[in-house]
Design an enzyme around this catalytic site. Sequence first.
Site, PDB file in Angstrom:
ATOM      1  CG  ASP A  36      95.550  96.041  26.291  1.00 47.10           C
ATOM      2  OD1 ASP A  36      95.238  95.013  26.915  1.00 47.10           O
ATOM      3  OD2 ASP A  36      95.306  97.185  26.706  1.00 47.10           O
ATOM      4  CG  HIS A  72      87.857 100.446  31.111  1.00 51.74           C
ATOM      5  ND1 HIS A  72      88.470 101.301  32.007  1.00 51.74           N
ATOM      6  CD2 HIS A  72      88.568 100.527  29.959  1.00 51.74           C
ATOM      7  CE1 HIS A  72      89.505 101.867  31.413  1.00 51.74           C
ATOM      8  NE2 HIS A  72      89.596 101.421  30.170  1.00 51.74           N
ATOM      9  NE  ARG A 112      83.288 108.886  22.871  1.00 49.34           N
ATOM     10  CZ  ARG A 112      84.261 108.052  23.256  1.00 49.34           C
ATOM     11  NH1 ARG A 112      85.512 108.388  23.090  1.00 49.34           N
ATOM     12  NH2 ARG A 112      83.967 106.895  23.801  1.00 49.34           N
ATOM     13  CD  GLU A 133      94.119 100.317  30.719  1.00 50.54           C
ATOM     14  OE1 GLU A 133      94.423  99.404  29.925  1.00 50.54           O
ATOM     15  OE2 GLU A 133      93.571 101.380  30.369  1.00 50.54           O
ATOM     16  CD  GLU A 166      94.080  95.162  30.049  1.00 49.24           C
ATOM     17  OE1 GLU A 166      94.224  94.304  29.157  1.00 49.24           O
ATOM     18  OE2 GLU A 166      94.262  96.383  29.870  1.00 49.24           O
ATOM     19  CG  ASP A 206      97.722  97.803  29.284  1.00 41.91           C
ATOM     20  OD1 ASP A 206      98.895  97.929  28.914  1.00 41.91           O
ATOM     21  OD2 ASP A 206      96.750  98.332  28.690  1.00 41.91           O
ATOM     22  NE  ARG A 215      94.457 105.577  32.511  1.00 39.66           N
ATOM     23  CZ  ARG A 215      94.120 104.465  31.879  1.00 39.66           C
ATOM     24  NH1 ARG A 215      94.110 104.418  30.558  1.00 39.66           N
ATOM     25  NH2 ARG A 215      93.802 103.383  32.555  1.00 39.66           N
ATOM     26  CD  GLN A 256      95.489 106.045  26.922  1.00 32.40           C
ATOM     27  OE1 GLN A 256      95.777 105.864  28.109  1.00 32.40           O
ATOM     28  NE2 GLN A 256      94.579 105.335  26.292  1.00 32.40           N
ATOM     29  CE  LYS A 278      96.714 102.038  27.308  1.00 37.61           C
ATOM     30  NZ  LYS A 278      95.882 101.451  28.351  1.00 37.61           N
ATOM     31  CB  THR A 312     102.608  94.901  29.854  1.00 31.54           C
ATOM     32  OG1 THR A 312     102.387  95.945  28.894  1.00 31.54           O
ATOM     33  CG2 THR A 312     101.311  94.151  30.091  1.00 31.54           C
ATOM     34  CD  GLU A 328      87.102 102.369  34.746  1.00 37.66           C
ATOM     35  OE1 GLU A 328      88.145 101.692  34.617  1.00 37.66           O
ATOM     36  OE2 GLU A 328      85.959 101.894  34.625  1.00 37.66           O
TER      37      GLU A 328
HETATM   38 MN    MN Z   1      94.653  97.932  28.544  1.00 36.09          MN
END
Ligand code: MN
Length: 418
Positions: A127, A134, A143, A200, A202, A234, A238, A241, A254, A258, A365
Amino acid sequence: MTLMPSWVDGANAPDCPFPLNNLPYGVYSIEGGEPACCTAIGNYVLDLAQLQIGGLIDVGEEAIFSQNCLNQFMAMGQGSWDRVRQQLIELLNEKAVGSNKAAIEAAMTPLGQARMQMPFRVCEFTDFFSGRHHAENAGTMFRGRENALQPNWLHIPVGYNGRASTVVVSGTDIVRPQGQLKSPKHETPIFAPSRRLDIELEMGAVVGTSSTMGRPVSVDEADEMIFGYVIVNDWSARDIQAWEYQPLGPFQAKAFATSISPWIVSRAALEPFRVSTPDREKPLLSYLQENGPLLYDIDLEVAMQPDAADVETIISRTNYREMYYSAAQQLAHHSSSGCAMNCGDLLGSGTISGPDKSSLGSLLEISWGGKEPFTLNNGESRTFIEDGDRLTLRGHAQGNGYRIGFGECTATILPAIE
Ligand code: MN
């Protein structure tokens, strides 16, 4: 490019996902029957194993379509892919000779009666993180805006090696993952079901022909190795993670699932929709440079439907052309160290977000890290996914009077098994 008319029912409707221009590849079964490789045309699944056995398509001696996966056909390469596509176009176009029609109709099943299976055996799943919006959104959340993109991002398609064992076809329910969660307020983690379960959105590139260990492939060679594309969800936890990812990247967050759409759309079908990657802010090293447009203009959307809701809510609309790196660049980069790439490898593009609030490819997001709940059509609100929610990803390339569809990538979230 305009519609290629077909004599098959439904194939010439402007909103049909499977006109003659498409001819995607899948694997299906019907109640009580063995799985077989197939294509889709109009309102039907067309059994390629039966066509081969009946002598209507010639792709060599071996019964490569009488199987529960497309891998053997995928490994044959561009010449065979082109030959089968050409033969199908000859059989199914509106001026095709009538003598074959009864045999072709005998190999057709209405789409609603076909159970779609995993179209290929996933060899390995990698991935990437190649969507700029994103990467900037996630980076800003973690950050701050000044350091949103890591220093490597504009030079390298950042990725990680994921799990092939849990790639499943659309329609497969997903059990909510459990794992270590640690809130900033606590000293130590707990083990519990994820509370920040996410999607996600994708695209996935499916590798057909293999490369050799020790020999990197060029971007052009990489493009030729790609058999086709699927839609990928995907799934991401969170909270798991956030605690586990340093320093080696995503792992259990993850690994649990999938999802992919059931149809692999070939490069040939997508050819008229090629678009260039965006202008480069920093020049790429030569091994990553493209000689032509290698991205595709594919409209994408995400729908969410809680268990109790009668209707779904479209929570995002975006486009594959938002990617900064193409799948061919990702594949070339993947092989650049000498890593061998194999038939059945799946490459996730990275989350595809557009520039504005209505075009984001993850709930992280959309709800801005869980701080901004959003409302669904039935009045319920969400930040992340709740048990019973159904998430559906869709995509198509829009031609002049026709479209190239992928089929849905959908799944319902079941409660964790504690
Ligand atoms: Mn992904």
